[in-house]
Design an enzyme around this catalytic site. Structure first.
Site, PDB file in Angstrom:
ATOM      1  N   GLY A  31     -33.168 -36.572  71.311  1.00 29.75           N
ATOM      2  CA  GLY A  31     -33.149 -37.950  70.866  1.00 29.75           C
ATOM      3  C   GLY A  31     -32.383 -38.890  71.777  1.00 29.75           C
ATOM      4  O   GLY A  31     -31.619 -38.466  72.638  1.00 29.75           O
ATOM      5  N   GLY A  48     -27.805 -34.904  77.603  1.00 32.05           N
ATOM      6  CA  GLY A  48     -27.080 -33.645  77.505  1.00 32.05           C
ATOM      7  C   GLY A  48     -25.986 -33.610  76.467  1.00 32.05           C
ATOM      8  O   GLY A  48     -25.088 -32.759  76.541  1.00 32.05           O
ATOM      9  N   SER A  77     -32.772 -39.431  80.135  1.00 30.57           N
ATOM     10  CA  SER A  77     -33.937 -39.477  81.021  1.00 30.57           C
ATOM     11  C   SER A  77     -35.052 -40.346  80.446  1.00 30.57           C
ATOM     12  O   SER A  77     -35.957 -40.776  81.179  1.00 30.57           O
ATOM     13  CB  SER A  77     -34.474 -38.061  81.263  1.00 30.57           C
ATOM     14  N   GLU A  78     -35.002 -40.631  79.142  1.00 28.17           N
ATOM     15  CA  GLU A  78     -36.053 -41.413  78.508  1.00 28.17           C
ATOM     16  C   GLU A  78     -35.688 -42.887  78.381  1.00 28.17           C
ATOM     17  O   GLU A  78     -36.342 -43.631  77.654  1.00 28.17           O
ATOM     18  CB  GLU A  78     -36.406 -40.810  77.144  1.00 28.17           C
ATOM     19  N   HIS A  97     -35.241 -43.044  69.209  1.00 32.50           N
ATOM     20  CA  HIS A  97     -36.226 -41.975  69.421  1.00 32.50           C
ATOM     21  C   HIS A  97     -35.664 -40.689  68.845  1.00 32.50           C
ATOM     22  O   HIS A  97     -34.554 -40.274  69.184  1.00 32.50           O
ATOM     23  CB  HIS A  97     -36.518 -41.784  70.908  1.00 32.50           C
ATOM     24  N   HIS A  99     -36.741 -36.603  66.809  1.00 34.31           N
ATOM     25  CA  HIS A  99     -37.705 -35.519  66.651  1.00 34.31           C
ATOM     26  C   HIS A  99     -37.643 -34.984  65.217  1.00 34.31           C
ATOM     27  O   HIS A  99     -37.551 -33.769  65.010  1.00 34.31           O
ATOM     28  CB  HIS A  99     -37.408 -34.378  67.625  1.00 34.31           C
ATOM     29  N   HIS A 160     -44.348 -35.003  70.511  1.00 27.72           N
ATOM     30  CA  HIS A 160     -43.009 -35.345  71.002  1.00 27.72           C
ATOM     31  C   HIS A 160     -42.203 -36.191  70.030  1.00 27.72           C
ATOM     32  O   HIS A 160     -41.281 -36.880  70.440  1.00 27.72           O
ATOM     33  CB  HIS A 160     -43.175 -36.081  72.343  1.00 27.72           C
TER      34      HIS A 160
END
Length: 225
Positions: A31, A48, A77-78, A97, A99, A160
């Site tokens: 997330g 991380g 990274s997103e 974001h 999951h 995703h």
């Protein structure tokens, strides 16, 4: 809103991260969350790190172009997806974001959730589209998600999870929670043998409710006659 206080924006992100983790909407380091400031800069979560155990010093502030302005941690990274959403829609002040299990399972189907199964779903979400699959952190993922941010309140990311946005982080978080609750309800309805929708007449009545709450995006889901 756009945040005027850096502390307010950072605390909103940390609280959203704790709530996502406590409700098992994210696992491990999954997330990402961001908040846009009134000056256009963006606070974002690091990569991380579990979203349930973040501290203020881990957050990173970026320019609208993604240049690091404050912070020493590596950004998610997103972040490109968040930046693309902010560029496309100046009214958005927060992006989440996650999951969450039910929504992520539904996202594997590659289709929109476009039916009105409850009052809350129709008012808060409307239609929830699905962005086509793209590799995590890729420019294509950012492009696929951002194209929905003017008309809808979020979208599934095929295979995703989902991303939601709103005037601030809290509204985006609430939409994540509403989405997960909606998909769980939908699966319970299927188990009972009938997915019974609100009527079109009821949906017309709810349009006034949406306007009262200032919800102008999301579209109108399908009802029964």
């Amino acid at each position: 809103m756009r945040y005027t206080s850096h502390n307010e924006a950072k605390q909103a992100i940390l609280e959203a991260g704790r709530r996502l983790y406590q409700r098992a909407f994210v696992a491990a380091n999954d997330g990402n969350i961001s908040a846009r400031m009134s000056d256009g800069s963006i606070w974002a979560t690091p990569t991380g790190v579990s979203k349930g155990f973040m501290t203020e010093d881990m957050l990173v502030r970026l320019s609208p172009e993604g240049e690091v302005l404050d912070g020493t941690w590596k950004v998610s990274s997103e972040i490109a997806m968040h930046l693309a959403v902010y560029r496309e829609n100046p009214d958005i002040g927060g992006v989440v974001h996650a999951h969450s299990p039910a929504a992520t399972a539904f996202a594997t189907q590659g289709r929109a959730f476009d039916i009105a199964i409850s009052l809350e779903t129709a008012v808060q979400l409307g239609v929830f589209p699905c962005a086509p699959y793209a590799v995590t952190g890729s420019p294509m993922l950012a492009e696929n998600a951002a194209k929905y941010c003017k008309e809808y309140n979020g979208c599934f990311l095929e295979h995703h999870g989902a991303v939601t946005w709103g005037a601030d982080v809290t509204q985006a978080l609430f939409r994540t929670e509403c989405l997960e609750h909606t998909i769980i309800m939908y699966e319970h309805m299927r188990a009972l043998g009938e997915v019974r929708l609100l009527t079109e007449a009821q949906l017309t009545e709810l349009e006034a409710v949406r306007k009262k709450f200032g919800i102008t995006t999301g579209g109108r889901p399908k009802g029964r006659k």
